[in-house]
Design a protein around this motif. Structure first.
Motif, PDB file in Angstrom:
ATOM      1  N   GLY B 121      50.294   3.396  45.535  1.00 49.16           N
ATOM      2  CA  GLY B 121      49.641   2.103  45.403  1.00 49.16           C
ATOM      3  C   GLY B 121      48.819   1.743  46.625  1.00 49.16           C
ATOM      4  O   GLY B 121      47.682   1.284  46.505  1.00 49.16           O
ATOM      5  N   VAL B 122      49.375   1.987  47.811  1.00 48.18           N
ATOM      6  CA  VAL B 122      48.653   1.640  49.040  1.00 48.18           C
ATOM      7  C   VAL B 122      47.368   2.454  49.147  1.00 48.18           C
ATOM      8  O   VAL B 122      46.303   1.940  49.488  1.00 48.18           O
ATOM      9  CB  VAL B 122      49.563   1.857  50.270  1.00 48.18           C
ATOM     10  CG1 VAL B 122      48.756   1.733  51.541  1.00 48.18           C
ATOM     11  CG2 VAL B 122      50.706   0.862  50.253  1.00 48.18           C
ATOM     12  N   VAL B 123      47.465   3.756  48.819  1.00 46.42           N
ATOM     13  CA  VAL B 123      46.289   4.617  48.903  1.00 46.42           C
ATOM     14  C   VAL B 123      45.245   4.189  47.878  1.00 46.42           C
ATOM     15  O   VAL B 123      44.057   4.051  48.198  1.00 46.42           O
ATOM     16  CB  VAL B 123      46.692   6.092  48.679  1.00 46.42           C
ATOM     17  CG1 VAL B 123      45.450   6.965  48.591  1.00 46.42           C
ATOM     18  CG2 VAL B 123      47.607   6.563  49.786  1.00 46.42           C
ATOM     19  N   TRP B 124      45.689   3.953  46.659  1.00 43.96           N
ATOM     20  CA  TRP B 124      44.737   3.599  45.602  1.00 43.96           C
ATOM     21  C   TRP B 124      44.201   2.194  45.771  1.00 43.96           C
ATOM     22  O   TRP B 124      43.129   1.887  45.266  1.00 43.96           O
ATOM     23  CB  TRP B 124      45.383   3.795  44.223  1.00 43.96           C
ATOM     24  CG  TRP B 124      45.355   5.242  43.830  1.00 43.96           C
ATOM     25  CD1 TRP B 124      46.147   6.240  44.341  1.00 43.96           C
ATOM     26  CD2 TRP B 124      44.463   5.873  42.909  1.00 43.96           C
ATOM     27  NE1 TRP B 124      45.797   7.438  43.780  1.00 43.96           N
ATOM     28  CE2 TRP B 124      44.772   7.244  42.887  1.00 43.96           C
ATOM     29  CE3 TRP B 124      43.431   5.413  42.086  1.00 43.96           C
ATOM     30  CZ2 TRP B 124      44.084   8.153  42.087  1.00 43.96           C
ATOM     31  CZ3 TRP B 124      42.764   6.323  41.281  1.00 43.96           C
ATOM     32  CH2 TRP B 124      43.084   7.679  41.289  1.00 43.96           C
ATOM     33  N   ARG B 125      44.932   1.339  46.444  1.00 43.43           N
ATOM     34  CA  ARG B 125      44.403   0.009  46.738  1.00 43.43           C
ATOM     35  C   ARG B 125      43.118   0.134  47.549  1.00 43.43           C
ATOM     36  O   ARG B 125      42.151  -0.589  47.344  1.00 43.43           O
ATOM     37  CB  ARG B 125      45.449  -0.784  47.537  1.00 43.43           C
ATOM     38  CG  ARG B 125      45.015  -2.195  47.894  1.00 43.43           C
ATOM     39  CD  ARG B 125      45.969  -2.818  48.903  1.00 43.43           C
ATOM     40  NE  ARG B 125      45.450  -4.104  49.319  1.00 43.43           N
ATOM     41  CZ  ARG B 125      45.957  -5.268  48.921  1.00 43.43           C
ATOM     42  NH1 ARG B 125      47.005  -5.306  48.164  1.00 43.43           N
ATOM     43  NH2 ARG B 125      45.412  -6.394  49.318  1.00 43.43           N
ATOM     44  N   TRP B 126      43.144   1.086  48.473  1.00 42.39           N
ATOM     45  CA  TRP B 126      41.969   1.312  49.292  1.00 42.39           C
ATOM     46  C   TRP B 126      40.887   2.034  48.492  1.00 42.39           C
ATOM     47  O   TRP B 126      39.715   1.683  48.550  1.00 42.39           O
ATOM     48  CB  TRP B 126      42.378   2.118  50.533  1.00 42.39           C
ATOM     49  CG  TRP B 126      41.214   2.510  51.375  1.00 42.39           C
ATOM     50  CD1 TRP B 126      40.546   1.715  52.258  1.00 42.39           C
ATOM     51  CD2 TRP B 126      40.562   3.777  51.400  1.00 42.39           C
ATOM     52  NE1 TRP B 126      39.517   2.424  52.831  1.00 42.39           N
ATOM     53  CE2 TRP B 126      39.503   3.686  52.323  1.00 42.39           C
ATOM     54  CE3 TRP B 126      40.776   4.987  50.730  1.00 42.39           C
ATOM     55  CZ2 TRP B 126      38.660   4.761  52.583  1.00 42.39           C
ATOM     56  CZ3 TRP B 126      39.934   6.051  50.997  1.00 42.39           C
ATOM     57  CH2 TRP B 126      38.889   5.935  51.917  1.00 42.39           C
ATOM     58  N   LEU B 127      41.279   3.052  47.735  1.00 44.77           N
ATOM     59  CA  LEU B 127      40.301   3.820  46.953  1.00 44.77           C
ATOM     60  C   LEU B 127      39.578   2.936  45.948  1.00 44.77           C
ATOM     61  O   LEU B 127      38.386   3.090  45.724  1.00 44.77           O
ATOM     62  CB  LEU B 127      41.016   4.960  46.204  1.00 44.77           C
ATOM     63  CG  LEU B 127      41.497   6.134  47.049  1.00 44.77           C
ATOM     64  CD1 LEU B 127      42.296   7.106  46.182  1.00 44.77           C
ATOM     65  CD2 LEU B 127      40.321   6.858  47.686  1.00 44.77           C
ATOM     66  N   MET B 128      40.323   2.012  45.355  1.00 43.81           N
ATOM     67  CA  MET B 128      39.739   1.189  44.294  1.00 43.81           C
ATOM     68  C   MET B 128      39.310  -0.173  44.818  1.00 43.81           C
ATOM     69  O   MET B 128      39.321  -1.150  44.085  1.00 43.81           O
ATOM     70  CB  MET B 128      40.734   1.020  43.145  1.00 43.81           C
ATOM     71  CG  MET B 128      41.140   2.322  42.519  1.00 43.81           C
ATOM     72  SD  MET B 128      41.926   2.134  40.914  1.00 43.81           S
ATOM     73  CE  MET B 128      43.410   1.271  41.333  1.00 43.81           C
ATOM     74  N   ASN B 129      38.943  -0.233  46.092  1.00 43.48           N
ATOM     75  CA  ASN B 129      38.483  -1.501  46.655  1.00 43.48           C
ATOM     76  C   ASN B 129      37.260  -1.996  45.880  1.00 43.48           C
ATOM     77  O   ASN B 129      36.261  -1.291  45.783  1.00 43.48           O
ATOM     78  CB  ASN B 129      38.130  -1.270  48.135  1.00 43.48           C
ATOM     79  CG  ASN B 129      37.856  -2.556  48.853  1.00 43.48           C
ATOM     80  OD1 ASN B 129      37.405  -3.526  48.245  1.00 43.48           O
ATOM     81  ND2 ASN B 129      38.146  -2.591  50.132  1.00 43.48           N
ATOM     82  N   PRO B 130      37.346  -3.191  45.307  1.00 41.53           N
ATOM     83  CA  PRO B 130      36.238  -3.645  44.468  1.00 41.53           C
ATOM     84  C   PRO B 130      35.068  -4.241  45.237  1.00 41.53           C
ATOM     85  O   PRO B 130      34.087  -4.662  44.617  1.00 41.53           O
ATOM     86  CB  PRO B 130      36.899  -4.707  43.586  1.00 41.53           C
ATOM     87  CG  PRO B 130      38.020  -5.227  44.402  1.00 41.53           C
ATOM     88  CD  PRO B 130      38.479  -4.116  45.290  1.00 41.53           C
ATOM     89  N   ALA B 131      35.151  -4.289  46.579  1.00 44.47           N
ATOM     90  CA  ALA B 131      34.077  -4.910  47.352  1.00 44.47           C
ATOM     91  C   ALA B 131      32.770  -4.140  47.188  1.00 44.47           C
ATOM     92  O   ALA B 131      32.764  -2.922  47.003  1.00 44.47           O
ATOM     93  CB  ALA B 131      34.456  -4.962  48.830  1.00 44.47           C
ATOM     94  N   THR B 132      31.673  -4.872  47.256  1.00 48.39           N
ATOM     95  CA  THR B 132      30.368  -4.224  47.176  1.00 48.39           C
ATOM     96  C   THR B 132      29.558  -4.632  48.400  1.00 48.39           C
ATOM     97  O   THR B 132      30.063  -5.321  49.279  1.00 48.39           O
ATOM     98  CB  THR B 132      29.629  -4.649  45.888  1.00 48.39           C
ATOM     99  OG1 THR B 132      29.687  -6.069  45.802  1.00 48.39           O
ATOM    100  CG2 THR B 132      30.263  -4.036  44.663  1.00 48.39           C
TER     101      THR B 132
END
Lengths: 451, 297
Positions: B121-132
């Motif tokens: 979860g921690v890794v994917w939280r970063w991978l899937m960061n929705p910021a643009t």
């Protein structure tokens, strides 16, 4: 084959029942000698020699376990500073820091509830002054009154008068407040405002106009984070729209949640949400606050613990960040306070009392608050110890109208707050004002004062 | 036959007794207790066993938040179980081609399973960061630098379908495990069968379609059960990626919040009993089927 399996299961279940019953027996028996042993032990040294008697109690209660959710940023640093004061004053007592991480203490409170039901309370724990403590722990008879401690330490003379009723019930004081935080602070990036010729807004309408300008200029007007920070924004916008008196009415049941004033507040909140960064739900409060000091967003509404975080990032007040009351709340101080308690059945009540003495002392609060980024609950702290922002908060604390925060446990008990949180989550998804109002009415009836 | 076998039976009963006692108390005892709590009006720190019948359950069925939970659970289960099965089978078939480096890749594919959902979860939280824009990172940044800007999306913050993004992380974690199950099944299929089919002029696709897939269908069932009950209970992965927020709410998170944040113990117990019932619908027929097979052997 099947019959055999079934009879095997049956036999096991019966044996299991026997085990359970057997296990209950000896446990009860072993407790008795322990109870009788204690008085016997104290009698012996009294009869023979004194030194043995004084040595024995020092060894036994040497550890005090204090439970909090201060695990990061200025919070943890402030706690460490206060622990140092404690260790200097009570070198014989080992301090055990039982902190549980998690936004606004939600995880810590869950762990605490489980421990209390298991009859295993920590020696003292952190709780938000107000309904969070009273509605939950005092209602369940988990806390001891501290009136004697207040008298002995002379705290009634040095703590604000308005604070005492909020941490009391039926004349009994139940917690020792360490600090005062302000919830209704709007942080802004001075450079972004100057670049867009915006003066700091003081009313909700001015705020919206300013954010329209920023939006048109391609700047994210308002930084927000995950759901609890949305609730924080909600309570400040409600306060900014309704004013102190009617805002208090929402919590004592005299202002209806489905009335026109509440509706106006929710409409304003809905409008404020249109200025928020699109990735809000993926940000912590730190992430959201950082957007302002990094110049990625113009405004952020967050309690003044954000100031401690900005300082930790090495930012300079009035240059990298500015502050003002949330528009519409000028002259109102929406407060919350972290306080410590003495539970019924604390394993080391003497150690816990020692901790409470430090938490309420001038030395303890002067060590804790400048680092954490809050002001003292005591009024006699030295302003010179505090930074520019906190000095302004100290001045406001003594002159403003004081109201309590929802998100941080002052005005609503935990059950009510959880229902509001669910209603708010649904509102964030569907933006339907009428449904939200109906859910807020239901919540107030179920767990609040509404009839 | 009789005497020695009886003694063996006694010894084996004695040996399994501690775990039976522990499971009896800590699993079945507490399930019964939760059932009792779910039929009570317990709210607040102190227990209150006042009987209210099925009130908590009816309130849940009328609760819009619980409707979101059910919708999210269905989306998550379909995407996660479907994705893991397809990807797992695909990787297993690739590895079954007896290529060099097989054990290396097998381990690589299997490794994510050894990680806890929290770490994933921690890794994917970063991978899937929705910021643009200037704060773009993770997959979105990768897409941007590859010129694939149309792929940039809001991941788990997408309305309604955000939960499917969480399922992607779960697929990453569990598809290797599914692959291992399928690989075991594929290896159990005799080469004679394939060769016989080839002699009869079957194409590779026909061999898979008519011989391999039917033979590994019991594995698909096992995998569906195992993955299915994981997806019904998912909690840690969602909390690690997105925190406890309503758009990504599932029954386990709702249960946590009403119980430990709001002290609605009766309602929380009702949610957990409902979860147990749904998982049972999935698991009990499977256990029955396995027991029956064992008995037949």
């Amino acid at each position: 084959m099947y019959a055999k399996k079934f009879s095997f299961t049956l036999v096991s279940v019966l044996l299991l029942a026997a085990f359970v019953l057997a296990a209950c027996g000896p446990a009860a028996v072993t407790e008795v000698p322990a109870a009788t042993a204690a008085p016997a032990a104290t009698e012996v040294p009294a009869a023979t020699e004194a030194p043995a008697a004084t040595e024995a109690p020092v060894v036994a209660p040497s550890k005090v376990e204090v439970f909090s959710w201060w695990t990061g940023g200025g919070e943890a640093a402030g706690l460490d500073a206060m622990i140092k004061v404690f260790q200097a004053q009570y070198p014989d007592i080992e301090f055990s820091n039982a902190a549980v991480a998690g936004g606004a203490g939600t995880n810590a409170r869950a762990v605490l509830a489980t421990r209390l039901q298991a009859g295993d309370p920590p020696d003292s724990w952190q709780g938000h002054a107000g309904q969070e403590l009273i509605g939950t722990y005092v209602a369940a008879n988990q806390l001891q009154p501290l009136n004697d401690l207040y008298k002995a330490e002379g705290w009634l003379a040095v703590m604000p008068e308005t604070l005492i009723p909020l941490i009391s019930q039926n004349g009994n004081i139940y917690s020792v407040p360490v600090n005062i935080h302000r919830a209704n602070v709007m942080w802004y990036n001075p450079e972004l405002l100057a670049d867009n010729n915006i003066t700091v807004p003081t009313t909700i309408d001015e705020w919206f106009t300013a954010m329209d300008t920023l939006k048109a200029a391609g700047v994210t007007p308002l930084a927000m984070g995950e759901q609890w920070t949305a609730m924080h924004l909600f309570e400040t916008v409600m306060l900014g729209t309704l004013g102190a008196e009617k805002y208090n009415g929402l919590w004592d049941g005299s202002v209806a949640w489905d009335g026109p004033e509440a509706k106006q507040g929710i409409e304003n909140y809905k409008k404020a949400l249109t200025y928020v960064n699109s990735d809000a739900s993926s940000l912590t409060w730190q992430d959201a606050a950082q957007l302002v000091v990094n110049g990625d967003a113009a405004f952020n509404v967050m309690g003044d613990w954000a100031e401690g975080y900005f300082r930790e990032l090495g930012k300079t007040p009035n240059t990298d960040y500015g502050w003002a009351p949330v528009p519409g709340t000028v002259g109102v101080f929406q407060f919350l306070s972290d306080s410590f308690v003495l539970p019924v059945g604390a394993p080391n009540a003497d150690g816990a009392t020692a901790w409470l003495k430090v938490a309420g002392s001038k030395a303890g609060q002067e060590a804790f608050n400048p680092v954490k980024g809050s002001i003292c609950a005591r009024t006699d702290c030295d302003p010179a110890l505090f930074g520019v922002y906190l000095q302004s908060a100290m001045a406001d604390w003594s002159s403003n109208v004081v109201v309590g925060s929802l998100t941080h446990g002052v005005v609503a008990n935990d059950s009510w707050k959880t229902d509001i949180n669910t209603a708010l989550g649904l509102f964030l998804a569907d933006q339907n004002v009428e449904t939200f109002q109906a859910a807020l009415v239901t919540a107030c009836k179920a767990s609040g004062p509404c009839k | 036959m009789p005497k020695i076998k009886n003694r063996d039976t006694l010894i084996s009963i004695a040996l399994v007794m501690p775990s039976i006692v522990a499971v009896g108390i800590f699993v079945y005892g507490f399930i019964l207790w939760s059932l009792r709590v779910s039929l009570s009006q317990w709210k607040g720190l102190l227990p209150d066993y006042t009987w209210v019948g099925l009130k908590n359950y009816f309130e849940l069925f009328a609760d819009p938040r619980f409707h979101i939970d059910i919708r999210n659970t269905v989306i998550f289960t379909v995407v996660f179980v479907g994705g893991s099965l397809v990807l797992g089978l695909f990787m297993a078939i690739l590895l079954d081609q007896n290529l060099p480096g097989e054990s290396f890749f097998r381990n690589i594919f299997l490794f994510p399973m050894a990680i806890s959902f929290i770490v994933t979860g921690v890794v994917w939280r970063w991978l899937m960061n929705p910021a643009t824009g200037s704060r773009i990172s993770g997959f979105n940044q990768l897409f941007h630098s590859l010129g694939l800007d149309f792929l940039i999306n809001r991941w788990h913050t997408t309305p309604t379908w955000g939960i499917a993004a969480i399922a992607l992380a779960a697929i990453w974690q569990m598809s290797g495990y599914t692959m291992a199950m399928y690989l075991g099944g594929l290896r159990g299929i005799s080469d004679d069968l394939r060769e016989a089919a080839r002699v009869d002029g079957a194409s590779e696709w026909q061999i898979y379609r008519h011989i391999i897939f039917p033979l590994i269908s019991p594995i698909t069932l096992s995998a569906m059960i195992i993955l299915g009950h994981i997806s019904l209970k998912v909690f840690d992965l969602i909390v690690a990626i997105a925190g406890k927020q309503l758009p990504l709410d599932v029954p386990a998170i709702y249960m946590w919040q009403v119980t430990f944040d709001g002290y609605f113990f009766g309602k929380g117990a009702a949610i957990s009993i409902l979860l147990l019932l749904v998982v049972s619908v999935l698991v009990i027929p499977y256990i029955y089927y396995n027991l029956k097979n064992e008995a037949d052997v």
